[in-house]
Motif scaffolding. Structure first.
Motif, mmCIF file in Angstrom:
data_model
loop_
_atom_site.group_PDB
_atom_site.id
_atom_site.type_symbol
_atom_site.label_atom_id
_atom_site.label_comp_id
_atom_site.label_asym_id
_atom_site.label_seq_id
_atom_site.Cartn_x
_atom_site.Cartn_y
_atom_site.Cartn_z
ATOM 1 N N THR A 12 0.825 -1.202 0.000
ATOM 2 C CA THR A 12 0.000 0.000 0.000
ATOM 3 C C THR A 12 0.864 1.259 0.000
ATOM 4 O OG1 THR A 12 -1.864 -1.054 1.104
ATOM 5 C CG2 THR A 12 -1.684 1.324 1.323
ATOM 6 N N VAL A 13 0.485 2.206 -0.832
ATOM 7 C CA VAL A 13 1.133 3.512 -0.887
ATOM 8 C C VAL A 13 0.048 4.577 -0.778
ATOM 9 C CG1 VAL A 13 2.454 5.122 -2.313
ATOM 10 C CG2 VAL A 13 3.051 2.699 -2.296
ATOM 11 N N TRP A 14 0.255 5.539 0.121
ATOM 12 C CA TRP A 14 -0.698 6.626 0.309
ATOM 13 C C TRP A 14 -0.087 7.907 -0.220
ATOM 14 C CZ3 TRP A 14 -5.418 5.154 1.747
ATOM 15 C CH2 TRP A 14 -5.568 3.966 2.459
ATOM 16 N N LYS A 15 -0.897 8.657 -0.991
ATOM 17 C CA LYS A 15 -0.459 9.936 -1.544
ATOM 18 C C LYS A 15 -1.529 10.984 -1.247
ATOM 19 C CE LYS A 15 2.091 7.855 -5.410
ATOM 20 N NZ LYS A 15 2.260 7.810 -6.878
ATOM 21 N N VAL A 16 -1.106 12.234 -1.212
ATOM 22 C CA VAL A 16 -2.050 13.319 -0.990
ATOM 23 C C VAL A 16 -1.803 14.402 -2.035
ATOM 24 C CG1 VAL A 16 -0.523 14.457 0.690
ATOM 25 C CG2 VAL A 16 -2.978 14.951 0.701
ATOM 26 N N HIS A 17 -2.893 14.929 -2.587
ATOM 27 C CA HIS A 17 -2.832 16.048 -3.521
ATOM 28 C C HIS A 17 -3.307 17.291 -2.781
ATOM 29 C CE1 HIS A 17 -3.672 12.569 -6.438
ATOM 30 N NE2 HIS A 17 -2.406 12.894 -6.574
ATOM 31 N N LEU A 18 -2.499 18.346 -2.818
ATOM 32 C CA LEU A 18 -2.804 19.570 -2.076
ATOM 33 C C LEU A 18 -2.867 20.755 -3.029
ATOM 34 C CD1 LEU A 18 -0.359 19.058 0.929
ATOM 35 C CD2 LEU A 18 -2.820 18.615 0.907
ATOM 36 N N ARG A 19 -3.868 21.580 -2.808
ATOM 37 C CA ARG A 19 -4.012 22.789 -3.622
ATOM 38 C C ARG A 19 -3.136 23.901 -3.068
ATOM 39 N NH1 ARG A 19 -9.549 25.950 -3.306
ATOM 40 N NH2 ARG A 19 -8.432 26.900 -1.553
ATOM 41 N N ALA A 20 -2.431 24.582 -3.965
ATOM 42 C CA ALA A 20 -1.632 25.749 -3.600
ATOM 43 C C ALA A 20 -2.184 26.944 -4.351
ATOM 44 C CB ALA A 20 -0.160 25.536 -3.940
ATOM 45 N N GLY A 21 -2.409 28.048 -3.649
ATOM 46 C CA GLY A 21 -3.077 29.177 -4.280
ATOM 47 C C GLY A 21 -4.577 28.940 -4.290
ATOM 48 N N ALA A 22 -5.286 29.712 -5.082
ATOM 49 C CA ALA A 22 -6.741 29.583 -5.158
ATOM 50 C C ALA A 22 -7.233 30.331 -6.387
ATOM 51 C CB ALA A 22 -7.411 30.136 -3.895
ATOM 52 N N GLY A 23 -8.477 30.062 -6.751
ATOM 53 C CA GLY A 23 -9.099 30.807 -7.837
ATOM 54 C C GLY A 23 -9.051 30.140 -9.189
ATOM 55 N N GLY A 24 -8.376 28.979 -9.297
ATOM 56 C CA GLY A 24 -8.313 28.285 -10.576
ATOM 57 C C GLY A 24 -7.344 28.942 -11.541
ATOM 58 N N GLY A 25 -7.176 28.313 -12.711
ATOM 59 C CA GLY A 25 -6.298 28.867 -13.743
ATOM 60 C C GLY A 25 -4.854 28.909 -13.312
ATOM 61 N N GLU A 26 -4.154 29.957 -13.714
ATOM 62 C CA GLU A 26 -2.734 30.094 -13.407
ATOM 63 C C GLU A 26 -2.492 30.424 -11.936
ATOM 64 O OE1 GLU A 26 -0.299 29.378 -15.434
ATOM 65 O OE2 GLU A 26 -1.708 28.884 -17.035
ATOM 66 N N ASN A 27 -3.518 30.889 -11.238
ATOM 67 C CA ASN A 27 -3.347 31.245 -9.835
ATOM 68 C C ASN A 27 -3.383 30.034 -8.907
ATOM 69 O OD1 ASN A 27 -3.265 34.008 -10.415
ATOM 70 N ND2 ASN A 27 -5.501 34.155 -10.396
ATOM 71 N N GLU A 28 -3.621 28.872 -9.463
ATOM 72 C CA GLU A 28 -3.787 27.670 -8.638
ATOM 73 C C GLU A 28 -2.895 26.549 -9.160
ATOM 74 O OE1 GLU A 28 -7.890 26.585 -7.442
ATOM 75 O OE2 GLU A 28 -7.459 24.654 -8.380
ATOM 76 N N LYS A 29 -2.147 25.944 -8.265
ATOM 77 C CA LYS A 29 -1.313 24.790 -8.609
ATOM 78 C C LYS A 29 -1.655 23.639 -7.666
ATOM 79 C CE LYS A 29 2.678 27.317 -10.461
ATOM 80 N NZ LYS A 29 4.148 27.544 -10.359
ATOM 81 N N TRP A 30 -1.296 22.437 -8.083
ATOM 82 C CA TRP A 30 -1.523 21.255 -7.259
ATOM 83 C C TRP A 30 -0.214 20.514 -7.091
ATOM 84 C CZ3 TRP A 30 -5.919 19.466 -4.781
ATOM 85 C CH2 TRP A 30 -7.074 20.211 -5.003
ATOM 86 N N PHE A 31 0.015 20.038 -5.865
ATOM 87 C CA PHE A 31 1.224 19.286 -5.557
ATOM 88 C C PHE A 31 0.843 17.897 -5.051
ATOM 89 C CE2 PHE A 31 2.652 23.653 -5.306
ATOM 90 C CZ PHE A 31 3.906 23.605 -5.911
ATOM 91 N N GLN A 32 1.600 16.917 -5.485
ATOM 92 C CA GLN A 32 1.439 15.540 -5.001
ATOM 93 C C GLN A 32 2.574 15.237 -4.036
ATOM 94 O OE1 GLN A 32 0.332 11.869 -7.491
ATOM 95 N NE2 GLN A 32 2.524 11.632 -7.284
ATOM 96 N N ILE A 33 2.227 14.793 -2.835
ATOM 97 C CA ILE A 33 3.230 14.518 -1.812
ATOM 98 C C ILE A 33 3.111 13.059 -1.388
ATOM 99 C CG2 ILE A 33 4.078 15.108 0.488
ATOM 100 C CD1 ILE A 33 3.007 17.884 0.121
ATOM 101 N N GLN A 34 4.201 12.349 -1.526
ATOM 102 C CA GLN A 34 4.316 10.970 -1.038
ATOM 103 C C GLN A 34 5.571 10.891 -0.180
ATOM 104 O OE1 GLN A 34 4.865 7.974 -4.048
ATOM 105 N NE2 GLN A 34 5.439 6.403 -2.565
ATOM 106 N N ASP A 35 5.380 10.893 1.120
ATOM 107 C CA ASP A 35 6.498 10.905 2.063
ATOM 108 C C ASP A 35 7.387 12.116 1.789
ATOM 109 O OD1 ASP A 35 5.404 8.587 3.081
ATOM 110 O OD2 ASP A 35 6.654 7.281 1.845
#
Length: 538
Positions: free
Chosen positions: A476-499
């Protein structure tokens, strides 16, 4: 008389400034060794009599008026501090006695020792290993041992900040805005990182707890409450350590761009009596429920609404209508039983911290072609459980659910694992969902004065394991996707963190994982109609 002789006579004739050590108010604790060392250094300098050179070798020179800038004894040994070995993430216990009372950290080697008196382990370490600079892990005051005097030097402020970060309302105001992405921080190795989006060390098998920690620390009300807290009183150790972990994760001045949750997880293991430990894999949903309830209690929360930041942020209300299934009494002996539904409807309203949604069962029998097809379902279809019309049968009762009040942040739990007598099965169904603009209006029975029902995703926890329908905990591997910024488009990025692995991820890739947990944030001042909604399904 030669110029040299004139110079010597002038030096002998003028009052020579003495160089005294800067001691703090607790100078009475200085040992005889420190006084002898300072006196010896004075005598040596006076015997040498070299113009423009001081006894400590710091390069200070004699001014034209014959005065020498007095060096500070507290500056001694500061050049031996090694910031690269300093790690304040582990439990604050003495490396010799394992005591957690009055602990000091050696700023030369990074080890922890108890006390600083003559009979203490820190004092013995300073004598035997020639390491002289220590920091009190509770007060962040720095001392030089074995002399025992306090050091007050602005160059040590960065160490104190890493040990005990502090935040102000102004410093946390932009953490959830695009401005935060434009200001990366740098560690000692000059490696850039974004505070809040850093790796958490997987000590052994605690990745299922890491994803929950990350998810909660990106919920703005809870995050801000922890960052601005100053727990110095009788608060629980769990709350103190969780707040300390939050401050380290969002620290913009880390020495290394990763954090170990060891100190917090040790307390979790102790309070849960080993149920949530570092050595064995666990269920993040169970851990989330356990952690939220304990944090609520430790923050002084009661059963009343809005009695803590946990209830204010996550607690909503759901109405459950129940009808009993009855066996008809006129059924013959050899006839199949016939059932009626009781006309009496029992309605109860209960609070919730997260909503559990059921996934449709995967096909039981599949041919060679269907085995390559992963079943998919939309999030609206699984949320239909809360539309007040869809019924569920359980233990001889029919039940219908509908939300009465939605919290500012909704936690969704997708029930992907089921247990039977033989094995724990996994449902591989993929849930399709938008990242922005999910409307919960259909699942809410509330007046028009209820706040907005439009929600945006801020955290998504996924599960990965071996292919198949069996829950394989070993792989089993657990990952989390986290939103950085807000508002969608170029103002918002997503990061995947696994350990310890942190990487930016394309929005289109987020929906492809086997989602277990999601946290949705209510959009402020969103329109009530579907016209003009910003719905981002990518």
């Amino acid at each position: 008389m030669t110029s040299e002789a004139k110079h010597l006579s002038s030096v002998e004739g003028s009052p020579r400034p003495t160089k005294r050590a800067r001691l703090d108010d607790g100078a009475s604790a200085s040992t005889a060794e420190s006084e002898e060392r300072i006196n010896a250094s004075r005598t040596t300098a006076e015997e040498e009599g070299e113009e423009g050179e001081d006894e400590y070798g710091d390069g200070s020179t004699t001014s034209t008026r014959g005065q020498v800038e007095p060096p500070k004894a507290s500056d001694l040994y500061l050049d031996t501090i090694n910031r690269a070995v300093l790690d304040f993430d582990f439990e604050k216990v003495c490396s010799v006695s394992l005591s957690n009372i009055n602990i000091y950290g050696c700023l030369v080697c990074g080890k922890y020792f108890q006390g600083r008196g003559r009979n203490s382990y820190a004092f013995a370490h300073a004598i035997h290993d020639d390491h002289h600079v220590f920091i009190n892990l509770e007060t962040t005051k720095v001392y030089v041992l074995p002399d025992g005097y306090l050091v007050s030097d602005p160059s040590l402020e960065d160490i104190a900040f890493v040990l005990s970060p502090t935040f102000t309302p102004a410093s946390i105001a932009t953490l959830s805005t695009p401005v935060h992405l434009q200001k990366p921080s740098y560690d000692l190795a000059n490696k850039p990182y974004i505070p809040g989006y850093i790796g958490l060390n997987n000590i052994k098998r605690n990745d299922y707890m890491n994803v929950v920690i990350h998810s909660l620390l990106h919920v703005p009300p809870l995050r801000d409450h922890l960052l601005l807290s100053n727990y110095r009183g009788k608060e629980s150790e769990l709350l103190k350590r969780f707040a300390g972990l939050a401050k380290k994760v969002w620290n913009p001045r880390l020495f290394k761009s990763q954090v170990s949750p060891h100190e917090f997880l040790q307390e979790v293991n102790r309070i849960s009596a080993g149920k949530y430990s570092l050595e064995k894999q666990g269920d993040p949903v169970e851990f989330l429920g356990w952690l939220l309830n304990h944090l609520h209690k430790d923050m002084g929360g009661t059963k009343k609404k809005n009695s803590s930041v946990i209830f204010t942020t996550f607690q909503g209300e759901v109405r459950m209508e129940t009808q009993q299934v009855l066996v008809r009494p006129d059924t013959g002996t050899n006839e199949k039983p016939r059932f009626d539904i009781d006309r009496e409807i029992k309605s109860t309203v209960s609070p919730f911290l997260f909503l559990a949604v059921d996934l449709p069962p995967p096909p039981l029998f599949q041919d060679s072609v269907e085995k390559n097809i992963i079943p998919q379902v939309s999030i609206q279809s699984v949320l239909a459980k809360y539309d007040g019309q869809k019924t569920q049968e359980s233990a001889g009762h029919l039940r219908r659910f509908k939300c009465q009040r939605l919290p500012p942040y909704i936690i969704l739990h997708f029930k992907r694992f089921t247990k039977n007598q033989f094995v724990e099965e996994k449902n591989p169904t993929i849930v399709n969902f938008p990242l922005r603009g999910l409307d919960f209006k259909e699942y809410l029975d509330a007046p028009e004065s209820h706040p907005s029902t439009i929600y945006d995703l801020i955290a998504n926890v996924t599960h990965e394991s071996a292919v198949g329908t069996t829950h394989d905990k070993e792989s089993t591997v657990w990952k989390v996707h986290l939103r950085a910024g807000a508002g969608g488009g170029e103002n918002e990025k997503w990061f995947q963190i696994q350990d310890l692995i942190v990487e930016e991820i394309r929005k289109e890739m987020i929906v492809l994982g086997e989602t277990i947990l999601q946290i949705w944030e209510r959009r402020a001042d969103a329109p009530s109609t579907a016209h003009g909604l910003d719905v981002d399904r990518a």
